[in-house]
Design a protein around this motif. Sequence first.
Motif, PDB file in Angstrom:
ATOM      1  N   ASP A 211      12.987   5.820 -27.223  1.00 31.89           N
ATOM      2  CA  ASP A 211      13.049   7.161 -26.637  1.00 31.89           C
ATOM      3  C   ASP A 211      13.264   7.110 -25.132  1.00 31.89           C
ATOM      4  OD1 ASP A 211      10.570   6.025 -26.706  1.00 31.89           O
ATOM      5  OD2 ASP A 211       9.533   7.907 -26.391  1.00 31.89           O
TER       6      ASP A 211
ATOM      7  N   SER B 208      19.431  12.288 -32.684  1.00 31.51           N
ATOM      8  CA  SER B 208      19.212  13.637 -33.205  1.00 31.51           C
ATOM      9  C   SER B 208      20.401  14.527 -32.882  1.00 31.51           C
ATOM     10  CB  SER B 208      17.912  14.246 -32.705  1.00 31.51           C
ATOM     11  OG  SER B 208      17.483  13.712 -31.527  1.00 31.51           O
TER      12      SER B 208
ATOM     13  N   VAL C  74      14.586   8.189 -36.868  1.00 29.20           N
ATOM     14  CA  VAL C  74      14.929   9.531 -36.386  1.00 29.20           C
ATOM     15  C   VAL C  74      15.420  10.395 -37.535  1.00 29.20           C
ATOM     16  CG1 VAL C  74      16.484  10.843 -34.937  1.00 29.20           C
ATOM     17  CG2 VAL C  74      15.407   8.844 -34.049  1.00 29.20           C
TER      18      VAL C  74
ATOM     19  N   ASN D 133      16.892   7.922 -29.124  1.00 29.12           N
ATOM     20  CA  ASN D 133      16.398   8.929 -30.057  1.00 29.12           C
ATOM     21  C   ASN D 133      17.148  10.244 -29.937  1.00 29.12           C
ATOM     22  OD1 ASN D 133      14.525   7.272 -31.036  1.00 29.12           O
ATOM     23  ND2 ASN D 133      12.760   8.350 -30.222  1.00 29.12           N
TER      24      ASN D 133
ATOM     25  N   SER E 290      12.806  12.827 -33.386  1.00 29.86           N
ATOM     26  CA  SER E 290      12.464  11.820 -32.389  1.00 29.86           C
ATOM     27  C   SER E 290      11.026  11.996 -31.947  1.00 29.86           C
ATOM     28  CB  SER E 290      13.415  11.900 -31.210  1.00 29.86           C
ATOM     29  OG  SER E 290      12.936  12.741 -30.241  1.00 29.86           O
TER      30      SER E 290
END
Lengths: 333, 312
Positions: free
Chosen positions: A93, A102, A252, A98, A257
């Motif tokens: 992240d 997404s 994910v 992440n 996330s």
Amino acid sequence: MYKCLINKNYFIFYIFLFLLLLCYFSLKFGMSNYSFLNIYEAIIKKNLEYENQFIIYDVRLPRLIVGILCGAAFALSGSLLQTVFRNPMAAPDILGINSACSFCILLFSIYLLKDLNLSFLLSSFIGALSGFLIAILASIENKKIYHAKLIIVGIAIGVLFKSLCQFLIMQSDEKQSAFFSFITGTLYLVSWDTVYTIFIPSLLFIIISFFMHKKLDVLLLNEDVSNSIGFQVTKWKIIIIFISLVLASVAVSGCGSLGFVGLISPNISKILFGSFHKLNLIGSALIGAVLTVFSDFLGRILFPPYEIPAGLITIIIGVPYFVYLMKKIKIHI
Amino acid sequence: MFFYSLTVGPLKLSFYQVIDGLFFSSDSIYHRIIFETRLPRSITSFLTGSSLALSGMILQFITKNSLACPSLLGINQGAGFGIVVILALFPFCAIPIYMSFSLLGGVLAAFLIYIITSSIGYSPLRLILAGQAINALFYALTQAILIFLPTRSGVILININGSLSSSSWELLKYHFPVLIICLFFIMLNLKKIHILSLGEQVASSLGLNVKKLILFFLIIVVMMCSFSVSMIGPILFFPLIVNHFSKKIVGENPFILAPAVIIFGANFMLISDIVMRVLFHDKEVAIGLFISILGAPILIFSSKLRKKIISV
């Protein structure tokens, strides 16, 4: 030495017990509470006639399974990245992977399917790969990667993809709240379908990464040393990064996330189990699973009619630890 | 730019019609449109653009860090959090209360940043990482509050992403004087900022009380940011973009840089508002999204140019 090893093994056992206890609690408590007998009947005997069995078997159990798998996958992905970059701040992240994942999932599900379908492992992986490539290409300078810059670039990429996600969400008027809780990371949308899609790939890659522990130990050495013992550093680095990207993208696509899980759990596990990867990896996977299940559980029972996404709870837990980590690490930044 | 932004909208007007509506005919439909919706919007974007940009500049001078920016340090997000709290408690509160809660949030964020950086030691990257942590924290808290308000979350969502749609005379009446006073005040004290940027020793040898002065400027910066946020929502990266470009164009002398930053900031905010209005004329798309999509590459580039500062 021997005693020390036994102690560490016990630690893993304790964490595993704690995880089991947490699983039991998260099946038991919630909007409505159940006895042990109910859970036993619902899961083992598959006696699914009553309403409460439906809640346990079809709502809570898949959430639990996905939570454990995704938490472990995030944590392992963070561990691998931290070893490869030798940077305790690296995590999927923080590097923006992440949010890139997404974004790709949202893009596919809004424009191709018109529905939030999380079974796009491929699209998620494309996102992970592109986010990672951007981060690496932007932070390379003179054929070297500066740790500090990798983090800044990662933050920038994370913000970029997050705002692209929000842009997409605003374009799609219906189902706004479902999409929105997806980018903060939640287990609310999980069903048995999600379990079927992510179960095999996540378990496979988790096991593969456990088998990498010797390679990872060698990677911690000085590069000249490992080259001189005939270890192809670059090749293994690329393979390990690939594994960690797959892990992150599977996670994910399972639950959105979840912030800070990939950052915290490897670091805690390093404190508990030292830097040898044999125990470290197992510990970090277990801690990640505990963290995810715990945040999901907390989010469900705190304010009963409403549900706080697990991602928000992990952020609130994670930020103080992040600050502590910055205080502890004096090198490089 | 200011006049051009008046002509753009669902109903496109010509320059002549704008001037006519603005100054001469007081009962035509143009007059109503311009006066009621577009003029406050343009003034708001002008004002907030310039004050956000200027506060970014001051922060960069004080911290001697070309990546410092109120939004990266979490001040904007903190002010946004304050706004969401007050909107959750009292949806129809008076504007001064609304403003003071936004200020409170900004001060809280600045205070947290101060505590964290003083406990872990200062370096440009640490400052930004601490700011990111605070940003994430306030973001999570804001979202958590929004979960309890499912009915109004759509409106607030647009608001916290940064939007000019809520600008009105009512809001301007309270914010305009404060922001203008802050702007003038900083323009009058540019010399002190310049001295501060030379280092603490120089400043104290010239007879300035460094700590008091920094605290004082920080208060002004937080005030300007929080009030801008309470008008248009937290906009990420905006000060960073503006300062990056104006430094490239006019250099780093604060006496030239400050006016350039103000003008450039105002123009940039107007332009992005116009772009968003032209591209998505049937619905309101948050301007903050556009700016952060633009700003992320610039953050990357400016970290590339300032390699020396970062890699220390």
